[in-house]
Scaffold this active site. Sequence first.
Site, short mmCIF file in Angstrom:
data_model
loop_
_atom_site.label_atom_id
_atom_site.label_comp_id
_atom_site.label_asym_id
_atom_site.label_seq_id
_atom_site.Cartn_x
_atom_site.Cartn_y
_atom_site.Cartn_z
N ASP A 1 16.40 -28.44 -31.29
CA ASP A 1 16.03 -29.20 -32.49
C ASP A 1 16.83 -28.80 -33.73
O ASP A 1 16.86 -29.54 -34.71
CB ASP A 1 14.54 -29.00 -32.81
CG ASP A 1 13.64 -29.37 -31.65
OD1 ASP A 1 14.04 -30.22 -30.84
OD2 ASP A 1 12.54 -28.79 -31.54
N GLY B 1 10.17 -23.82 -25.50
CA GLY B 1 10.89 -24.78 -24.66
C GLY B 1 12.27 -24.26 -24.31
O GLY B 1 12.92 -23.60 -25.12
N ARG C 1 3.34 -22.10 -24.10
CA ARG C 1 1.88 -22.12 -24.25
C ARG C 1 1.28 -20.77 -24.64
O ARG C 1 0.22 -20.74 -25.26
CB ARG C 1 1.23 -22.53 -22.94
CG ARG C 1 1.45 -23.98 -22.61
CD ARG C 1 1.08 -24.29 -21.20
NE ARG C 1 1.16 -25.71 -21.00
CZ ARG C 1 0.11 -26.49 -20.78
NH1 ARG C 1 -1.08 -25.98 -20.69
NH2 ARG C 1 0.27 -27.78 -20.63
N ARG D 1 11.40 -32.91 -32.82
CA ARG D 1 10.17 -32.65 -33.56
C ARG D 1 10.22 -33.24 -34.97
O ARG D 1 10.49 -34.41 -35.11
CB ARG D 1 9.86 -31.15 -33.60
CG ARG D 1 9.57 -30.59 -32.22
CD ARG D 1 8.73 -29.35 -32.28
NE ARG D 1 9.28 -28.38 -33.21
CZ ARG D 1 8.61 -27.36 -33.70
NH1 ARG D 1 7.36 -27.18 -33.37
NH2 ARG D 1 9.17 -26.51 -34.52
N THR E 1 16.90 -23.36 -30.09
CA THR E 1 16.19 -24.64 -29.99
C THR E 1 17.20 -25.78 -30.07
O THR E 1 18.14 -25.74 -30.87
CB THR E 1 15.11 -24.87 -31.08
OG1 THR E 1 14.69 -26.24 -31.02
CG2 THR E 1 15.57 -24.59 -32.49
N ASP F 1 16.03 -26.76 -35.97
CA ASP F 1 15.15 -26.82 -37.14
C ASP F 1 14.76 -25.44 -37.68
O ASP F 1 13.81 -25.32 -38.45
CB ASP F 1 13.89 -27.64 -36.82
CG ASP F 1 13.08 -27.06 -35.66
OD1 ASP F 1 13.55 -26.09 -35.02
OD2 ASP F 1 11.98 -27.56 -35.40
N ASP G 1 10.84 -21.45 -33.56
CA ASP G 1 9.96 -20.95 -34.62
C ASP G 1 8.64 -20.40 -34.08
O ASP G 1 8.12 -19.42 -34.61
CB ASP G 1 9.74 -22.00 -35.72
CG ASP G 1 8.95 -23.19 -35.26
OD1 ASP G 1 8.35 -23.86 -36.11
OD2 ASP G 1 8.91 -23.45 -34.06
O1 F6P Z 1 11.29 -27.92 -29.42
C1 F6P Z 1 11.98 -28.47 -28.35
C2 F6P Z 1 11.33 -29.74 -27.86
O2 F6P Z 1 12.11 -30.25 -26.80
C3 F6P Z 1 11.10 -30.79 -28.92
O3 F6P Z 1 12.26 -31.49 -29.28
C4 F6P Z 1 10.04 -31.63 -28.27
O4 F6P Z 1 9.27 -32.30 -29.24
C5 F6P Z 1 9.21 -30.61 -27.52
O5 F6P Z 1 10.04 -29.47 -27.35
C6 F6P Z 1 8.73 -31.07 -26.17
O6 F6P Z 1 7.91 -30.08 -25.63
P1 F6P Z 1 7.41 -30.06 -24.12
O7 F6P Z 1 8.45 -29.37 -23.31
O8 F6P Z 1 6.12 -29.31 -24.18
O9 F6P Z 1 7.24 -31.48 -23.67
#
Ligand code: F6P
Length: 364
Positions: A143, A15, A78, A187, A141, A145, A119
């Site tokens: 997050d 992301g 992906r 997450r 990220t 995390d 990660d």
């Molecule tokens: O890891 C970053 C993040 O934005 C998370 O906080 C969230 O759960 C996820 O990616 C969303 O992913 P996508 O862009 O596939 O909707």
Amino acid sequence: MEGQIKRIGVLTGGGDCPGLNAVIRAVVKTAIRRYNLEVIGIIDGFYGLVNDIMEPMTEEKVAGILHRGGTILGTTNRDNPFRYAVEKEGQLTFEDRSEQCIENLRRRGIDGLVVIGGDGSLSIGLEFHKKGIPVVGVPKTIDNDLSATDVTFGFDSAVTTATEALDRLHTTAESHHRIMILEVMGRYAGWIALYSGVAGGADVILIPEIPFDLAKVCDHIRARAEKGRKFSIVVIAEGAKEMGGEMVVQKMVAQSHDPVRLGGIGQSIGQKLEMCTGMETRVTVLGHVQRGGSPTAQDRILSTRYGSAAVDAVMEGKFGHMVALRTPKILAVPLQEAVGTAKQVNPDGQIVKAAKSVGISFGD
Ligand code: F6P
């Protein structure tokens, strides 16, 4: 390694988040200015590595991108080369395309690969390192995390966006005497909710690390109303859950390193809070707004330090490592330490304690 390394590759995976362009800029400028290297940009993360979509990077290409959100290289969350999704006769199957990537790197003469990712992407980077590819990681990220670093870049920007949203929700909550719920990303970690909740003066913060008792949240909000505070602000992390309950899954993305996409807890808790308090409740899901837009000054600085240190690490031969902030220094730490175990909020830590001291409820 100086002299042996002539050309490095750089990719952004997973992301996106604010600060990616600042890292790319720092990698390119450091490589060219400091070490006289060539830099190859790999387009759309590991997708571009599998399919050999790459282009040379110049200082011109990275001019004016320090403050821009997103990534000029493109990204995807992906495409895992070790489990690459291929559609055959209408069926999704998975193939190992890692050798194809290695061949692409070899043919292009890439002697070092900088992987900017969370990660998922760094785990893939580690797998490539184990196969002999000279990889250095950069921790990305919103997050926050990732283990082994004090902080990831992108986190401060996401917290700033969420805090601004809370400031705006405050004024409308107060005017209408409502409960306002803000669902934020993160997450399985509650960092964004915790930091923005403290910075934005939330009344309740609900995070995955502290399963909550809804009755306690209701009591807290009712007690505020009885004291004349007829509105309440609740920040809820997408991964938060009730005691004895489950996280709310929004959808599954089969091709992704982690296929689970969380989301929806805000709405379900909103309904329950409206019932138990009798107060009108509205829910805002902040979503990808947290990932977009300009990085904060702090993230621009951190990204610049990370990008520059990543090239230093390549030149020092610190492959299989990730640059990490160990305040006040940036160090190279083994990728193995960074991935696998998510860094979560310590429920007994100082920030949670301070938040509780100023009257914020965690519903526990
Ligand atoms: O890891 C970053 C993040 O934005 C998370 O906080 C969230 O759960 C996820 O990616 C969303 O992913 P996508 O862009 O596939 O909707």
